[in-house]
Write an enzyme that holds these catalytic residues in place. Structure first.
Site, PDB file in Angstrom:
ATOM      1  N   CYS A 197      46.141  40.914  50.403  1.00 33.07           N
ATOM      2  CA  CYS A 197      44.779  41.102  50.358  1.00 33.07           C
ATOM      3  C   CYS A 197      44.066  39.789  50.902  1.00 33.07           C
ATOM      4  O   CYS A 197      42.707  40.038  51.250  1.00 33.07           O
ATOM      5  CB  CYS A 197      44.505  41.174  48.736  1.00 33.07           C
ATOM      6  SG  CYS A 197      42.680  41.490  48.087  1.00 33.07           S
ATOM      7  N   CYS A 198      44.415  38.458  50.375  1.00 30.02           N
ATOM      8  CA  CYS A 198      43.822  37.402  50.768  1.00 30.02           C
ATOM      9  C   CYS A 198      43.773  37.323  52.386  1.00 30.02           C
ATOM     10  O   CYS A 198      42.664  36.666  52.871  1.00 30.02           O
ATOM     11  CB  CYS A 198      44.488  36.168  50.171  1.00 30.02           C
ATOM     12  SG  CYS A 198      44.420  35.927  48.553  1.00 30.02           S
ATOM     13  N   CYS A 231      37.892  35.487  43.501  1.00 27.39           N
ATOM     14  CA  CYS A 231      37.542  36.682  43.438  1.00 27.39           C
ATOM     15  C   CYS A 231      37.618  37.557  41.866  1.00 27.39           C
ATOM     16  O   CYS A 231      38.543  36.974  41.350  1.00 27.39           O
ATOM     17  CB  CYS A 231      38.493  37.637  44.502  1.00 27.39           C
ATOM     18  SG  CYS A 231      38.455  37.297  46.026  1.00 27.39           S
ATOM     19  N   CYS A 248      41.285  38.548  40.285  1.00 23.76           N
ATOM     20  CA  CYS A 248      42.262  37.648  40.295  1.00 23.76           C
ATOM     21  C   CYS A 248      41.949  36.293  39.745  1.00 23.76           C
ATOM     22  O   CYS A 248      42.825  35.405  39.771  1.00 23.76           O
ATOM     23  CB  CYS A 248      42.841  37.220  41.893  1.00 23.76           C
ATOM     24  SG  CYS A 248      43.252  38.591  42.700  1.00 23.76           S
ATOM     25  N   CYS A 253      45.021  30.885  48.657  1.00 19.96           N
ATOM     26  CA  CYS A 253      44.421  32.146  49.277  1.00 19.96           C
ATOM     27  C   CYS A 253      44.626  32.519  50.503  1.00 19.96           C
ATOM     28  O   CYS A 253      44.620  33.580  51.058  1.00 19.96           O
ATOM     29  CB  CYS A 253      43.120  32.483  48.814  1.00 19.96           C
ATOM     30  SG  CYS A 253      41.917  31.095  49.699  1.00 19.96           S
TER      31      CYS A 253
END
Length: 247
Positions: A124-125, A205, A208, A228
């Site tokens: 995702c990062c 985010c 998280c 990240c």
């Protein structure tokens, strides 16, 4: 993007030279040489607009308020962060905000249901931060960051100037403690991120990040993840987990 050997060696030589030049200088002196002296080429600031972001941005604004400020808009930020971006840049008189964010087309492939943060936060990062950052910062020779050695084990031994991708990463606040950061923010009466008063020590985010009494413990809570993917690690390598995988 992978640089050729000659380009990488050239960047490493330049980083070593700048580290020698910056030895013993304070943050303002380093920023003067980078922003106004041009010693590292075209400069931008990379900011998360998190809990401590105002400190570096204030110092940059004092040198040149037109310095490009790159905000990684992951499309997963708290609404409070997005409002803070506008409020803080206005308060400091910063005039050149650059939003780096993933396209909806790219997210349709890498994160089609928007839930990648829960199943694979590293990927995702990579999709939401690393790739947009690389695309935007390749237009600059160096990027200023607010990273500090006290923040994580990965950052404890970092140099003021490092090599990352095709640019230099410069950390003028590297030796600032958390107490020094907070004292400067109070002295300058800097606008605080609205979530700080709600117990958020480090802000990323929304899915998280959670409130925490311990610094940065609220990021990716319950896992050993601390970075990240937008910064190099202490061994000098860019952490780009997911680069060679699908989705």
């Amino acid at each position: 993007m992978t640089l050729g050997t000659n380009k990488t060696q050239e960047l490493r030589r330049k980083a070593a030279k700048l580290n020698e030049q910056f030895a013993g200088l304070n943050a303002r002196q380093i920023l003067s040489r980078v922003i106004n002296g041009g010693v590292a080429g075209r400069a931008a600031v990379l900011s998360s607009f998190g809990a401590e972001a105002a400190v570096l941005l204030k110092l940059v604004a004092e040198k040149n308020p037109a310095t490009p400020v790159v905000f990684l808009d992951t499309r997963k930020h708290f609404p409070e962060t997005l409002a803070y971006v506008e409020n803080l840049t206005d308060a400091l008189g910063l005039t050149t905000l650059v939003r780096a964010r993933p396209s909806y087309g790219q997210l349709a492939v890498s994160d089609p249901d928007g839930n990648r943060h829960a199943t694979d936060p590293d990927r995702c990062c990579y999709a939401r931060k690393t790739l947009p950052m690389i695309s935007t910062l390749r237009n600059f020779d160096c990027v200023l960051t607010g990273r500090k050695r006290h923040q994580t084990d990965d950052r404890a031994q970092m140099d003021v100037v490092e090599v990352q991708e095709s640019w230099l990463s410069i950390n003028p606040l590297a030796d600032w403690s958390l107490d020094e950061v907070r004292a400067y923010a109070r002295e300058m009466a800097l606008p605080a991120h609205p979530l700080v008063s709600q117990g958020f020590q480090s802000i990323g985010c929304q899915p998280c990040t959670q409130p925490s009494e311990d610094y940065r413990a609220g990021r990716w809570a319950g896992s050993d993840k601390t970075e990240c993917g937008i910064h190099i690690t202490k061994d000098g390598k860019v952490r780009r987990i997911g680069a060679n995988t699908n989705g």
